[in-house]
Design a protein around this motif. Structure first.
Motif, PDB file in Angstrom:
ATOM      1  N   ARG A  51      95.797 114.517 149.767  1.00 27.12           N
ATOM      2  CA  ARG A  51      94.863 113.415 149.992  1.00 27.12           C
ATOM      3  C   ARG A  51      94.298 112.959 148.978  1.00 27.12           C
ATOM      4  NH1 ARG A  51      91.922 115.473 154.253  1.00 27.12           N
ATOM      5  NH2 ARG A  51      93.724 115.677 155.294  1.00 27.12           N
ATOM      6  N   GLY A  52      93.597 113.914 148.167  1.00 31.91           N
ATOM      7  CA  GLY A  52      93.001 113.695 147.027  1.00 31.91           C
ATOM      8  C   GLY A  52      93.482 113.027 145.980  1.00 31.91           C
ATOM      9  N   ILE A  53      94.905 113.365 145.787  1.00 34.08           N
ATOM     10  CA  ILE A  53      95.602 112.381 144.565  1.00 34.08           C
ATOM     11  C   ILE A  53      96.109 111.004 145.116  1.00 34.08           C
ATOM     12  CG2 ILE A  53      96.105 114.649 143.148  1.00 34.08           C
ATOM     13  CD1 ILE A  53      99.111 114.287 144.180  1.00 34.08           C
ATOM     14  N   LEU A  83     107.118 114.959 145.831  1.00 30.28           N
ATOM     15  CA  LEU A  83     106.619 114.619 144.553  1.00 30.28           C
ATOM     16  C   LEU A  83     106.800 115.673 143.598  1.00 30.28           C
ATOM     17  CD1 LEU A  83     104.340 112.916 142.614  1.00 30.28           C
ATOM     18  CD2 LEU A  83     102.609 114.326 143.859  1.00 30.28           C
ATOM     19  N   ALA A  84     107.069 116.910 144.103  1.00 34.29           N
ATOM     20  CA  ALA A  84     107.095 117.981 143.202  1.00 34.29           C
ATOM     21  C   ALA A  84     108.367 118.151 142.535  1.00 34.29           C
ATOM     22  CB  ALA A  84     106.716 119.316 144.041  1.00 34.29           C
ATOM     23  N   PRO A 101     100.095 115.477 134.839  1.00 33.92           N
ATOM     24  CA  PRO A 101     100.995 114.867 135.715  1.00 33.92           C
ATOM     25  C   PRO A 101     100.895 115.289 137.246  1.00 33.92           C
ATOM     26  CG  PRO A 101     102.317 115.247 133.632  1.00 33.92           C
ATOM     27  CD  PRO A 101     100.867 115.811 133.588  1.00 33.92           C
ATOM     28  N   HIS A 102     100.635 114.515 138.270  1.00 38.38           N
ATOM     29  CA  HIS A 102     100.602 115.038 139.513  1.00 38.38           C
ATOM     30  C   HIS A 102     101.692 115.873 139.790  1.00 38.38           C
ATOM     31  CE1 HIS A 102      97.309 111.669 140.613  1.00 38.38           C
ATOM     32  NE2 HIS A 102      96.981 112.676 139.697  1.00 38.38           N
ATOM     33  N   LYS A 103     103.013 115.376 139.330  1.00 38.16           N
ATOM     34  CA  LYS A 103     104.339 115.919 139.686  1.00 38.16           C
ATOM     35  C   LYS A 103     104.027 117.374 139.482  1.00 38.16           C
ATOM     36  CE  LYS A 103     108.474 113.958 138.532  1.00 38.16           C
ATOM     37  NZ  LYS A 103     108.986 113.870 139.838  1.00 38.16           N
ATOM     38  N   ASP A 104     103.748 117.749 138.000  1.00 36.55           N
ATOM     39  CA  ASP A 104     103.612 119.054 137.455  1.00 36.55           C
ATOM     40  C   ASP A 104     102.494 120.023 138.327  1.00 36.55           C
ATOM     41  OD1 ASP A 104     105.694 118.273 135.839  1.00 36.55           O
ATOM     42  OD2 ASP A 104     104.032 118.385 134.139  1.00 36.55           O
ATOM     43  N   SER A 124      91.398 124.475 141.307  1.00 37.32           N
ATOM     44  CA  SER A 124      92.038 124.510 139.863  1.00 37.32           C
ATOM     45  C   SER A 124      93.058 123.265 139.913  1.00 37.32           C
ATOM     46  CB  SER A 124      92.684 125.624 139.567  1.00 37.32           C
ATOM     47  OG  SER A 124      91.782 126.767 139.467  1.00 37.32           O
ATOM     48  N   ALA A 125      93.562 123.223 141.150  1.00 37.61           N
ATOM     49  CA  ALA A 125      94.808 122.205 141.122  1.00 37.61           C
ATOM     50  C   ALA A 125      94.061 120.640 141.019  1.00 37.61           C
ATOM     51  CB  ALA A 125      95.782 122.308 142.191  1.00 37.61           C
ATOM     52  N   GLN A 126      93.027 120.674 141.799  1.00 35.05           N
ATOM     53  CA  GLN A 126      92.390 119.293 141.790  1.00 35.05           C
ATOM     54  C   GLN A 126      91.715 118.999 140.511  1.00 35.05           C
ATOM     55  OE1 GLN A 126      89.792 120.404 145.025  1.00 35.05           O
ATOM     56  NE2 GLN A 126      90.649 119.049 146.397  1.00 35.05           N
ATOM     57  N   SER A 127      91.427 120.060 140.020  1.00 28.71           N
ATOM     58  CA  SER A 127      90.461 119.731 138.209  1.00 28.71           C
ATOM     59  C   SER A 127      91.850 119.409 137.498  1.00 28.71           C
ATOM     60  CB  SER A 127      89.681 120.652 137.920  1.00 28.71           C
ATOM     61  OG  SER A 127      90.248 121.860 137.313  1.00 28.71           O
TER      62      SER A 127
END
Ligand code: FE2
Length: 329
Positions: free
Chosen positions: A165-167, A180-181, A215-218, A206-209
């Motif tokens: 949701r955040g991305i 996406l991943a 890249p969101h994928k990574d 950590s993932a959010q920051s």
């Protein structure tokens, strides 16, 4: 025994029919919130209320039976969202009162575990229960579940949904995040296993920051790999400590093929058998509620309609306590 099962703990209304171990119908109607929003309890309950009668008709039709053939009505007693849960309880009670068919309430997590065990063909396994709000490692004793390890903060599903949701993923859930991943590169993220317990909130933060600069994928790929590895480590430890020779993954998160694959290879290395149910029965569904209801009814019988109610914070390991209480022991 022909059992009608009613699931309404969250966004899914499920009406299932089981004849012993044979699924006769499994009708699933899911409330989909507007893009970018979480589940609104009242709107989800309104959805379930308007879908209930058509879903019940579809379930009876698919099973090729009428209400007269139903011998037991089983409903999800909890845990869940108050508004949706109560809707299911009221419907179950109404059906029972108007037909005289006995009624039984079951724990949602217990139902996930038992239907997956049935489909896997593995007896008395160790269970890994993965859903939005839950991540638990459990074993069953004679008639109760013991939670050996669990998340100390959020469920694995919530980790994925919140990040998605955040991305800005519109239909924010684990399946979209998995898409996406694909092809992502690994970046290091916090990994928190404490004995048999897990914690995901540090991983989420950590993932959010990291998602602000990478890249969101990574980030999606790395977050999922980390969460699944944590679950594998805790399960492997629990397998050794419990001496169990089989592992069953259950719950909505069990549909993830990468998680299934990682658990299967861990089990293969350790000489442990691994199993999972078909996706339809890992999603929230009514058939699992019917199946668990049959097991509990055969073991303990039931109590009068008026004594049944919803238990919003019904932990999987409270099954014993609740049964004892209702038997007045
Ligand atoms: Fe569930």
């Amino acid at each position: 025994m022909i059992t009608l099962g009613i699931e309404s703990t969250a966004h899914t209304l499920g009406l299932g029919v089981m004849d012993g171990k044979k699924p006769l119908a499994n009708i699933i109607r899911t409330y989909i919130p507007p893009e970018g929003e979480g589940i609104h309890p009242r709107k989800a309950a309104d959805h379930h209320a308007s879908e209930f009668v058509p879903a019940l008709s579809s379930a009876l039709k698919a099973a090729n039976i009428s209400m007269n053939d139903v011998e037991l009505i089983s409903f999800a007693q909890g845990p869940g969202i108050g508004a949706t849960l109560r809707l299911g309880v009221v419907m179950a009670k109404y059906l029972s009162a108007s037909t005289g068919i006995p009624i039984i309430g079951v724990n949602h997590g217990y139902a996930h575990a038992k239907i997956s065990e049935m489909f896997s063909g593995l007896e008395r396994p160790l269970y890994l229960y993965v859903s939005g709000g839950n991540t638990q490692i459990m074993q069953e004793h004679e008639w109760r579940m013991e939670v050996l390890g669990e998340t100390l903060d959020i469920g694995m599903g919530n980790l994925f949904d919140t990040f998605a949701r955040g991305i800005g993923i519109k239909r924010a859930h684990g399946a979209e995040l998995s898409r996406l991943a694909i092809g992502g590169n690994y970046v290091k993220l916090p990994y928190t296993v404490k004995g048999l317990n897990l914690a995901f909130s540090g991983l989420l933060t950590s993932a959010q920051s990291l998602a602000k600069t990478h890249p969101h994928k990574d980030v999606a790929y790395s977050m999922m790999e980390t969460a699944f590895s944590m679950a594998c480590e805790a399960c492997e430890r629990a397998l050794f400590l419990s001496g169990k020779k089989s592992l069953v993954v259950c719950g909505g998160g069990a549909q993830n093929r990468r998680l299934q694959g990682m658990l299967a290879s861990m089990c293969a290395e350790d000489g442990v058998r691994f199993g999972a149910a078909p996706d339809e029965f890992n999603r929230d569904n009514g058939a699992m509620i019917a199946y668990a209801g049959e097991i509990l009814y055969e073991k303990f019988g039931t109590i009068p309609i008026e004594k049944w109610g919803a238990i919003q914070d019904f932990r999987t390991d409270m099954v014993q306590e609740v049964v004892k209480k209702r038997q007045g022991r």
